[in-house]
Design a protein around this motif. Structure first.
Motif, short mmCIF file in Angstrom:
data_model
loop_
_atom_site.label_atom_id
_atom_site.label_comp_id
_atom_site.label_asym_id
_atom_site.label_seq_id
_atom_site.Cartn_x
_atom_site.Cartn_y
_atom_site.Cartn_z
N TYR A 32 45.45 -52.60 113.42
CA TYR A 32 46.41 -51.66 114.00
C TYR A 32 46.13 -51.51 115.48
CZ TYR A 32 47.32 -50.34 109.20
OH TYR A 32 47.64 -50.37 107.87
N LEU A 34 47.21 -49.04 118.83
CA LEU A 34 47.77 -47.73 119.14
C LEU A 34 47.79 -47.50 120.63
CD1 LEU A 34 45.49 -47.48 116.59
CD2 LEU A 34 46.64 -45.30 116.39
N TYR A 36 47.74 -44.17 123.28
CA TYR A 36 47.55 -42.74 123.45
C TYR A 36 47.84 -42.41 124.90
CZ TYR A 36 45.29 -41.79 118.97
OH TYR A 36 45.03 -41.61 117.64
N GLY A 43 43.10 -33.36 125.66
CA GLY A 43 42.70 -34.50 124.87
C GLY A 43 43.82 -35.51 124.78
N PRO A 44 43.50 -36.77 124.45
CA PRO A 44 44.55 -37.78 124.27
C PRO A 44 45.49 -37.37 123.14
CG PRO A 44 42.36 -38.79 124.35
CD PRO A 44 42.15 -37.33 124.24
N PHE A 46 48.52 -39.02 120.51
CA PHE A 46 49.07 -40.25 119.98
C PHE A 46 50.50 -40.47 120.46
CE2 PHE A 46 49.75 -43.59 117.05
CZ PHE A 46 51.01 -43.42 116.50
N PHE A 93 42.14 -50.90 115.90
CA PHE A 93 41.58 -50.32 114.68
C PHE A 93 41.50 -51.41 113.62
CE2 PHE A 93 41.05 -46.68 111.90
CZ PHE A 93 41.64 -47.03 110.70
N GLN A 99 36.96 -47.67 112.65
CA GLN A 99 36.62 -47.24 114.01
C GLN A 99 37.69 -47.66 114.99
OE1 GLN A 99 32.19 -48.62 113.70
NE2 GLN A 99 32.39 -47.34 115.48
N LEU A 100 38.01 -46.74 115.88
CA LEU A 100 38.93 -47.05 116.96
C LEU A 100 38.13 -47.56 118.14
CD1 LEU A 100 41.62 -44.22 117.42
CD2 LEU A 100 42.00 -46.61 116.91
N TRP A 102 38.51 -48.47 122.17
CA TRP A 102 39.43 -48.05 123.22
C TRP A 102 39.34 -48.92 124.46
CZ3 TRP A 102 42.36 -43.40 122.80
CH2 TRP A 102 42.12 -42.68 121.61
N TYR B 31 38.50 -37.40 108.01
CA TYR B 31 37.79 -38.17 109.04
C TYR B 31 37.66 -37.35 110.32
CZ TYR B 31 36.88 -42.13 112.21
OH TYR B 31 36.35 -42.97 113.14
N GLN B 45 32.89 -44.25 121.06
CA GLN B 45 32.60 -43.42 119.89
C GLN B 45 31.11 -43.18 119.77
OE1 GLN B 45 33.47 -45.04 115.93
NE2 GLN B 45 34.72 -43.22 115.61
N TYR B 48 30.82 -40.76 113.75
CA TYR B 48 31.99 -40.41 112.98
C TYR B 48 31.58 -40.01 111.57
CZ TYR B 48 31.87 -45.19 111.04
OH TYR B 48 31.49 -46.36 110.43
N MET B 50 33.30 -39.84 107.58
CA MET B 50 34.41 -40.15 106.70
C MET B 50 34.75 -38.97 105.78
SD MET B 50 35.26 -43.20 107.48
CE MET B 50 36.26 -43.68 106.09
N ARG B 94 41.44 -37.10 111.71
CA ARG B 94 42.65 -37.72 111.15
C ARG B 94 42.54 -37.69 109.63
NH1 ARG B 94 41.65 -42.65 108.95
NH2 ARG B 94 39.98 -43.91 109.81
N ASP B 99 46.22 -43.78 110.72
CA ASP B 99 45.43 -44.26 111.85
C ASP B 99 45.60 -43.37 113.08
OD1 ASP B 99 47.74 -47.04 112.44
OD2 ASP B 99 48.01 -44.88 112.53
N GLU B 100 46.40 -42.32 112.97
CA GLU B 100 46.64 -41.43 114.12
C GLU B 100 45.59 -40.33 114.17
OE1 GLU B 100 50.44 -39.52 114.12
OE2 GLU B 100 49.80 -38.07 115.65
N GLN B 101 44.84 -40.31 115.26
CA GLN B 101 43.84 -39.27 115.43
C GLN B 101 44.38 -38.12 116.28
OE1 GLN B 101 39.66 -40.19 115.88
NE2 GLN B 101 40.12 -42.36 115.94
N PHE B 103 43.23 -35.09 118.77
CA PHE B 103 42.09 -34.81 119.63
C PHE B 103 41.99 -33.35 120.02
CE2 PHE B 103 40.11 -38.81 120.84
CZ PHE B 103 41.00 -39.72 120.30
#
Lengths: 112, 112
Positions: A32, A34, A36, A43-44, A46, A93, A99-100, A102, B31, B45, B48, B50, B94, B99-101, B103
């Motif tokens: 995936y 994305l 942002y 914060g960022p 989406f 992703f 894990q994302l 960036w 998450y 990162q 994290y 889960m 998320r 997959d959208e976080q 923030f």
């Protein structure tokens, strides 16, 4: 070694024109992709995403294009508006590790 | 209002003085994640999680600890802060299936 690269630290575009933000990645296993958007002191948030099985996804003024053979992702904003001035991050992703990863971000400035 | 909150928003401290940055989300997300943002490096990162009691190292975990005793909270602990941990920190959450976080607003930390 950076897995996700945004080679333009900044981009200036006239209001009403198209803004094109670019992102390159190294690993063909990413699932995936994305985008942002980040305003100062926030914060960022989406913006839009695309999965590896597609090559285009559209949401209003925002379109993301994925070129898997070139490992290249781009975000098109048409028409650009002053409120689009922000830092844009691409992130990738992988389903297998959640894990994302960036990019460093591109600062977009929309000129009136 | 669905949100991710972080406290404090700004902190100036001295080397070696233990500190905790709290993160809380009210969206029942499984998450959660901590990032640091440094100029030219994008978001990296730190750790994290889960789900409750499940935490894993991200890309830059050295010098940090986390815990996930409850679903909504994910504090970031710096046992002995050093100047190279001066940065802007973001917490994100998320749901497992997305997959959208989302923030938090960020915590600007300065270690003297």
């Amino acid at each position: 070694d950076q897995q996700v690269k945004q080679n333009s630290p900044s981009l200036s575009v006239q209001e009403g024109r198209i803004s094109i933000l670019n992102c390159d990645y190294t690993n063909s296993m990413f699932d995936y992709f994305l985008w942002y958007k980040k305003y100062p002191a926030e914060g960022p948030t989406f913006l839009i995403s695309i999965s590896s099985i597609k090559d285009k996804n559209e949401d209003g003024r925002f379109t993301v294009f994925l070129n898997k053979s070139a490992k290249h992702l781009s975000l098109h904003i048409v028409p650009s508006q002053p409120g689009d001035s922000a830092v844009y991050f691409c992130a990738v992703f992988m389903d297998s590790n959640y894990q994302l990863i960036w990019g460093a971000g591109t600062k977009l400035i929309i000129k009136p | 209002e669905a949100q991710v909150t972080q406290n404090p928003r700004y902190l100036i401290t001295v080397t070696g003085k233990k500190l905790t940055v709290t993160c809380s989300q009210n969206m029942n997300h499984e998450y959660m994640s901590w990032y640091r943002q440094d100029p030219g490096l994008g978001l990296r990162q730190i750790y994290y999680s889960m789900n409750v009691e499940v935490t894993d190292k991200g890309d830059v975990p050295e010098g940090y600890k986390v815990s996930r005793k409850e679903k909504r909270n994910f504090p970031l602990i710096l046992e002995s802060p050093s100047p190279n941990q001066t940065s802007l920190y973001f917490c994100a959450s998320r749901p497992q299936e997305s997959d959208e976080q989302f923030f938090g607003p960020g915590t600007r930390l300065t270690v003297l």
